[in-house]
Design an enzyme around this catalytic site. Structure first.
Site, short mmCIF file in Angstrom:
data_model
loop_
_atom_site.label_atom_id
_atom_site.label_comp_id
_atom_site.label_asym_id
_atom_site.label_seq_id
_atom_site.Cartn_x
_atom_site.Cartn_y
_atom_site.Cartn_z
N ASP A 12 0.93 -0.64 -0.20
CA ASP A 12 -0.20 -0.52 0.39
C ASP A 12 1.12 1.57 -0.10
O ASP A 12 2.09 1.26 0.51
CB ASP A 12 -0.94 0.03 1.42
CG ASP A 12 -1.82 1.30 0.74
OD1 ASP A 12 -2.09 1.51 -0.01
OD2 ASP A 12 -2.64 1.44 1.92
N ASN A 60 -10.79 -2.76 -6.23
CA ASN A 60 -9.55 -1.84 -7.03
C ASN A 60 -10.42 -1.20 -8.47
O ASN A 60 -9.95 -0.52 -8.42
CB ASN A 60 -8.36 -2.24 -7.20
CG ASN A 60 -7.45 -2.00 -5.57
OD1 ASN A 60 -6.43 -3.02 -5.33
ND2 ASN A 60 -8.07 -0.95 -5.26
C1 IPE Z 1 -5.89 -3.05 -0.35
O1 IPE Z 1 -4.85 -1.23 -0.58
C2 IPE Z 1 -5.60 -4.12 -1.54
C3 IPE Z 1 -4.06 -3.73 -2.58
C4 IPE Z 1 -3.18 -3.33 -1.78
C5 IPE Z 1 -3.92 -4.18 -3.65
P1 IPE Z 1 -6.13 -0.26 -0.55
O2 IPE Z 1 -4.88 1.19 -1.14
O3 IPE Z 1 -6.86 -0.88 -1.99
O4 IPE Z 1 -7.06 -0.08 0.40
P2 IPE Z 1 -8.09 1.06 0.57
O5 IPE Z 1 -9.15 1.04 -0.45
O6 IPE Z 1 -6.54 1.56 1.09
O7 IPE Z 1 -8.87 -0.07 2.30
C1 IPE Z 2 -0.90 0.42 -3.40
O1 IPE Z 2 -1.00 1.73 -3.39
C2 IPE Z 2 -1.42 -0.11 -4.79
C3 IPE Z 2 -2.73 -0.21 -5.00
C4 IPE Z 2 -4.25 -0.70 -4.62
C5 IPE Z 2 -3.30 -1.55 -5.96
P1 IPE Z 2 -1.95 2.46 -3.34
O2 IPE Z 2 -3.05 3.17 -4.87
O3 IPE Z 2 -3.54 1.97 -2.96
O4 IPE Z 2 -1.92 4.23 -3.03
P2 IPE Z 2 -2.01 4.62 -1.60
O5 IPE Z 2 -3.04 4.16 -1.02
O6 IPE Z 2 -3.95 5.40 -1.86
O7 IPE Z 2 -1.16 5.82 -1.12
MG MG Z 3 -4.18 1.74 -0.73
#
Ligand code: IPE
Ligand code: IPE
Ligand code: MG
Length: 232
Positions: A12, A60
């Site tokens: 994340d 996602n």
């Molecule tokens: C969780 O991260 C999903 C992945 C790492 C693929 P997200 O960034 O999508 O989760 P939320 O929305 O903050 O809970």
């Molecule tokens: C993790 O990074 C990648 C996925 C969830 C696919 P994020 O895209 O969630 O990045 P933040 O949490 O918005 O910074």
């Molecule tokens: Mg995220």
């Protein structure tokens, strides 16, 4: 307690890392994708045997279309190069999640990669793509119901272990350590059944810059813990 055998990571913070540098979110995803190889290699050298990475959740899809496309493109590119790496490192690669919603060419790549690497025994790398734990449990329950209906499964023989067998992770041990990068302290629908007794480690470090040093620190903290499994 020794090195954890199976480490699962919620990758994340790609977007926030990019934003802090004045870059588009997709640049964060590109940096995050690059980081996967480094962390897997570090895990292998530390004696970790299984690594499961949450790459794309069932939720996602709700992101802007261009971001979803960029993420899918990065995953697709990674899968392309992954077989060569699997061969080189004796690494078995699996994908968990409902891949039927992915582009058919990507599904082929996944099946090919899983088949071609099925006999490699040095390391087990699993990607969660279009993965949601509730969706996985629902798909498992549907399969159980169908098997009961068709007489392939006797309802009297339904055990906890049966449920594990009907999940996407059927042939993987439960994770010993779960890491989530970038500060959030939630599971976001990841491995709800499998994490029942897993140790959790949260770090503020965003995924694109989570490296060997951070992984070692997570393992160090894990090794100091006292896992009880209900005993004293
Ligand atoms: C969780 O991260 C999903 C992945 C790492 C693929 P997200 O960034 O999508 O989760 P939320 O929305 O903050 O809970
Ligand atoms: C993790 O990074 C990648 C996925 C969830 C696919 P994020 O895209 O969630 O990045 P933040 O949490 O918005 O910074
Ligand atoms: Mg995220």
């Amino acid at each position: 307690m020794g090195v954890p055998k199976h480490v699962a990571i919620i990758l994340d913070g790609n977007g926030r890392w990019a934003k802090a540098k004045g870059l588009p979110r997709t640049a964060g995803h590109a940096a995050g994708a690059k980081n996967v190889r480094k962390v897997v290699e570090a895990a292998y050298h530390m004696g970790i045997r299984y690594m499961t990475l949450y790459a794309f959740s069932t939720e996602n899809w709700n992101r802007p279309e261009e971001e979803v496309a960029a993420l899918m493109n990065l995953l697709d590119n990674y899968l392309k190069t992954c077989l060569a790496e699997a061969k080189k490192n004796n690494m078995r690669v699996r994908v968990i999640g409902d891949i039927s919603r992915l582009d058919p060419a990507m599904q082929d790549k996944i099946r090919n990669l899983e088949e071609e690497s099925a006999n490699y025994t040095g390391f087990d790398l699993t990607f969660a793509i279009n993965y949601g734990s509730r969706d996985e449990i629902l798909r498992g329950v549907r399969k159980i119901a169908a098997d009961v209906k068709e007489g392939r499964l006797d309802i009297k023989e339904l055990e906890e272990e049966t449920i594990s067998r009907y999940l996407d992770t059927a042939d993987l041990p439960d994770p010993d350590l779960l890491i989530r990068t970038s500060g959030e302290q939630r599971l976001s629908n990841f491995l709800l059944w499998q994490l029942a007794y897993t140790e959790f480690y949260f770090t503020p470090v965003p995924w694109p810059v989570f490296g060997e040093k951070e992984l070692k620190e997570a393992v160090r903290v894990y090794e100091e813990r006292d896992r009880r499994y209900g005993k004293i």
